[in-house]
Write a protein that holds these residues in place. Structure first.
Motif, PDB file in Angstrom:
ATOM      1  N   VAL A   1       0.771  -0.722  -0.132  1.00 39.18           N
ATOM      2  CA  VAL A   1      -0.068  -0.292  -0.003  1.00 39.18           C
ATOM      3  C   VAL A   1       1.090   1.002  -0.523  1.00 39.18           C
ATOM      4  O   VAL A   1       0.733   2.274  -0.417  1.00 39.18           O
TER       5      VAL A   1
ATOM      6  N   LYS B   1      -8.127  -5.845   5.704  1.00 36.48           N
ATOM      7  CA  LYS B   1      -8.537  -5.892   4.876  1.00 36.48           C
ATOM      8  C   LYS B   1      -8.955  -4.505   4.515  1.00 36.48           C
ATOM      9  O   LYS B   1      -8.513  -3.546   3.181  1.00 36.48           O
ATOM     10  N   SER B   2     -10.217  -4.151   4.778  1.00 37.22           N
ATOM     11  CA  SER B   2     -10.536  -2.726   4.778  1.00 37.22           C
ATOM     12  C   SER B   2      -9.894  -1.760   5.287  1.00 37.22           C
ATOM     13  O   SER B   2     -10.014  -0.807   4.449  1.00 37.22           O
TER      14      SER B   2
ATOM     15  N   ALA C   1      -7.053  -1.524   2.571  1.00 36.93           N
ATOM     16  CA  ALA C   1      -7.982  -0.464   1.517  1.00 36.93           C
ATOM     17  C   ALA C   1      -8.365   0.417   1.268  1.00 36.93           C
ATOM     18  O   ALA C   1      -8.347   1.260   0.384  1.00 36.93           O
ATOM     19  N   HIS C   2      -9.079   1.156   2.648  1.00 37.94           N
ATOM     20  CA  HIS C   2      -9.100   3.062   3.097  1.00 37.94           C
ATOM     21  C   HIS C   2      -8.245   3.740   3.077  1.00 37.94           C
ATOM     22  O   HIS C   2      -7.748   4.827   2.081  1.00 37.94           O
TER      23      HIS C   2
ATOM     24  N   TRP D   1      -5.146   2.770   1.012  1.00 42.69           N
ATOM     25  CA  TRP D   1      -4.880   3.171  -0.491  1.00 42.69           C
ATOM     26  C   TRP D   1      -5.563   4.044  -0.855  1.00 42.69           C
ATOM     27  O   TRP D   1      -5.435   4.768  -1.982  1.00 42.69           O
ATOM     28  N   ARG D   2      -7.171   3.640  -0.991  1.00 41.44           N
ATOM     29  CA  ARG D   2      -8.153   4.975  -1.812  1.00 41.44           C
ATOM     30  C   ARG D   2      -8.073   6.326  -0.737  1.00 41.44           C
ATOM     31  O   ARG D   2      -8.229   7.534  -2.365  1.00 41.44           O
TER      32      ARG D   2
ATOM     33  N   GLU E   1     -14.350   3.271  -5.674  1.00 41.12           N
ATOM     34  CA  GLU E   1     -14.791   1.952  -5.907  1.00 41.12           C
ATOM     35  C   GLU E   1     -15.662   1.072  -6.722  1.00 41.12           C
ATOM     36  O   GLU E   1     -16.303   2.306  -7.231  1.00 41.12           O
TER      37      GLU E   1
ATOM     38  N   LEU F   1     -10.952   0.583  -6.766  1.00 39.77           N
ATOM     39  CA  LEU F   1     -10.839  -0.645  -5.410  1.00 39.77           C
ATOM     40  C   LEU F   1     -11.917  -1.804  -5.910  1.00 39.77           C
ATOM     41  O   LEU F   1     -13.202  -0.717  -5.882  1.00 39.77           O
TER      42      LEU F   1
ATOM     43  N   GLU G   1     -13.608  -4.526  -3.163  1.00 36.83           N
ATOM     44  CA  GLU G   1     -13.315  -5.219  -2.184  1.00 36.83           C
ATOM     45  C   GLU G   1     -14.303  -6.172  -2.049  1.00 36.83           C
ATOM     46  O   GLU G   1     -15.265  -6.473  -2.537  1.00 36.83           O
TER      47      GLU G   1
ATOM     48  N   LEU H   1      -6.698  -2.143  -6.931  1.00 38.02           N
ATOM     49  CA  LEU H   1      -6.902  -2.657  -5.798  1.00 38.02           C
ATOM     50  C   LEU H   1      -8.100  -3.827  -5.335  1.00 38.02           C
ATOM     51  O   LEU H   1      -9.234  -2.880  -5.276  1.00 38.02           O
TER      52      LEU H   1
ATOM     53  N   THR I   1      -9.770  -6.752  -2.721  1.00 40.16           N
ATOM     54  CA  THR I   1      -9.106  -7.372  -1.427  1.00 40.16           C
ATOM     55  C   THR I   1     -10.091  -8.752  -1.334  1.00 40.16           C
ATOM     56  O   THR I   1     -11.698  -9.082  -2.121  1.00 40.16           O
TER      57      THR I   1
END
Length: 235
Positions: free
Chosen positions: A43, A64-65, A68-69, A71-72, A79, A98, A100, A127, A129
């Motif tokens: 990330v 993971k979330s 991901a947050h 990274w976003r 998304e 993204l 997810e 990305l 997940t």
């Protein structure tokens, strides 16, 4: 004056006022352990990725979330959900995207294939997940299978007890609650090793303590753990 948190527990439970206790999800709030090091690194290294498609794979509640947050926020990514009529491939052509929970939400093989092609052709990044590695996803399209094999997969393991303890301390702190280390240890040693479970346990403890006008103690923790199906392992 009697401390309201020291009042005897009544038979009824009053419904406490609902406040927002959203835990911080920024990069500085991330607690990095060995099991997350590779995922955090990928990330942080964006956009200098080894491949344009990266998959973070790990169990429910592994973080993971949160990643991901982060990274976003860092990439400005949008998304997407690659299903028919979603225009996901057009979005992917214009910037980072993204997706997810790929293994749970499902997707259209052709649309995800077009998303990956758009990412590759336009120099963008994707990305995803998932709880499972892409090789375990329900994919029928041979071309998509080939594209997924070329993705960089980074696995996140289950959180260890030390990390769970740190997470719980932070979750309680987010609610302005200072909990004894021994009680934290008691809870962590008896709960499922999941960041999601840690958050739910803290939420339930806070809710019950407020509704009953009592402090968070071992008896309350045992009650909550039992409600989560966690047996008391003893002293």
């Amino acid at each position: 004056m009697t401390d309201p948190m020291d009042r005897p527990q009544g038979k009824g439970e009053q419904l406490p006022l609902q406040f927002s206790h959203d835990a911080a999800r920024g990069r500085d709030d991330l607690m990095v352990s060995e099991r997350m090091a590779a995922a955090v690194s990928i990330v942080d290294e964006w956009p200098n990725w080894p491949s344009p498609v990266v998959v973070l794979a790990g169990p429910v509640g592994s973080g993971k979330s949160h990643l991901a947050h982060i990274w976003r926020e860092q990439s400005g990514g949008q998304e997407i959900h690659p299903v028919v009529g979603s225009n996901a491939s057009q979005i992917a052509a214009g910037g980072p995207v993204l997706f997810e929970d790929a293994d749970r939400r499902g997707f259209d093989d052709a649309e995800l294939f077009h998303v990956i092609n758009a990412v590759r052709q336009h120099g963008q990044t994707l990305l995803m997940t998932s709880r499972l590695w892409p090789t375990s996803w329900a994919v029928d399209l041979p071309d998509l299978k080939s594209r997924l094999k070329a993705a960089t997969v980074v696995e996140i393991g289950e959180p260890d007890e030390e990390l769970l303890a740190q997470v719980m301390i932070k979750l309680f702190s987010d609610r302005q609650l200072n909990i004894d280390d021994k009680l934290i240890s008691y809870i962590v040693n008896r709960m499922e090793r999941s960041l999601g479970t840690a958050q739910r346990v803290v939420e339930q403890l806070d809710h019950l303590a407020l509704s009953r006008g009592t402090r968070i103690n071992r008896a309350l923790a045992a009650e909550v753990l039992e409600s989560f199906g966690q047996a008391d392992a003893g002293d």
